[in-house]
Design a protein around this motif. Structure first.
Motif, short mmCIF file in Angstrom:
data_model
loop_
_atom_site.label_atom_id
_atom_site.label_comp_id
_atom_site.label_asym_id
_atom_site.label_seq_id
_atom_site.Cartn_x
_atom_site.Cartn_y
_atom_site.Cartn_z
N MET A 46 -4.65 -0.38 -2.46
CA MET A 46 -3.99 -1.24 -1.68
C MET A 46 -4.12 -2.73 -2.50
N ILE A 59 -7.79 -2.83 -3.77
CA ILE A 59 -8.59 -2.31 -2.88
C ILE A 59 -8.44 -0.81 -2.70
N ASP A 60 -9.63 -0.15 -3.43
CA ASP A 60 -9.62 1.38 -3.31
C ASP A 60 -9.60 1.61 -1.70
N THR A 61 -9.11 2.59 -1.13
CA THR A 61 -9.05 3.24 0.06
C THR A 61 -9.57 4.71 0.16
N VAL A 81 -6.60 -5.88 7.99
CA VAL A 81 -7.53 -5.56 6.95
C VAL A 81 -8.68 -6.33 6.95
N LEU A 97 -12.33 0.87 2.92
CA LEU A 97 -11.97 -0.15 2.03
C LEU A 97 -13.11 -0.30 1.22
N VAL A 102 -12.28 -2.11 6.88
CA VAL A 102 -11.39 -0.99 7.15
C VAL A 102 -9.71 -1.66 7.27
N LEU A 103 -8.77 -0.61 7.30
CA LEU A 103 -7.55 -0.99 7.45
C LEU A 103 -7.43 -0.55 8.79
N TRP A 110 0.74 -1.26 0.02
CA TRP A 110 0.03 -0.05 0.06
C TRP A 110 0.82 1.30 -0.07
N VAL A 150 -8.13 3.67 7.33
CA VAL A 150 -8.67 3.81 5.90
C VAL A 150 -10.19 3.03 5.75
N ASP A 174 -8.83 2.68 13.23
CA ASP A 174 -9.23 2.84 11.81
C ASP A 174 -8.57 3.70 10.93
#
Length: 165
Positions: A147, A122-124, A88, A106, A95-96, A18, A104, A102
């Motif tokens: 990510m 994965i869009d964050t 994740v 996801l 979330v990450l 990431w 970001v 938290d």
């Protein structure tokens, strides 16, 4: 330890990669007092993404745990972001999380089956509670970098639908 992208892996077989946010990483890299500390197998790839290896102990699907830690510090300590053993949650709205917070939200793509490895892009987007980590430079929902998560097939449910590679 300063990152030396020419000496680190470009892609790992399993783990998480990431870039956080390219503009943020580029900004920190220009600062004279920037420090990047890596431990536990975490590294920076040649593409300037943070890499975390898969953790030996897993919490159970849809959460995936990673080993290692990266701490980014600058501005004489006023800027400090630590990603220690991130987890994740691979599902829409997941979330990450790192260090109990938290970082970001996801938005995963459908998983791709590549041999015995499953991969997600994965869009964050920045989570509300992480806004203070960046001193308000980015707001809630700000898009961050994509990510990539790669895990062994046996860690995901057998009934998961894949896009074949």
């Amino acid at each position: 330890m300063s990152p030396h992208p020419d000496r680190l892996p470009e892609r790992a077989d399993v783990g998480m990669a990431w870039g956080i946010k390219r503009s943020f990483v580029d900004y920190v890299r220009r600062l004279d007092d920037a420090r990047w500390d890596f431990s536990g197998g975490a590294a920076m790839t040649t593409g300037r993404e943070l890499y975390f290896p898969l953790a030996a102990e897993q919490p159970g699907w849809p959460s995936v745990a990673f080993a290692g830690a990266v701490t980014i510090a600058a501005h004489f300590g006023a800027l400090r972001i630590a990603l220690d053993r991130p987890v994740v949650n691979i599902e829409p709205g997941g979330v990450l999380a790192a260090e109990g917070a938290d970082l970001v939200a996801l938005h995963p793509s459908p998983p791709v089956l590549d041999g015995d490895v499953v991969m997600w892009r994965i869009d964050t987007a920045l989570a509300p509670e992480a806004v203070p980590l960046f001193n308000g430079a980015y707001g809630d929902g700000e898009p961050f970098d994509v990510m990539t998560v790669r895990v062994p097939r046996d860690l995901v449910p057998a009934n998961l639908d894949f896009v074949n590679h």
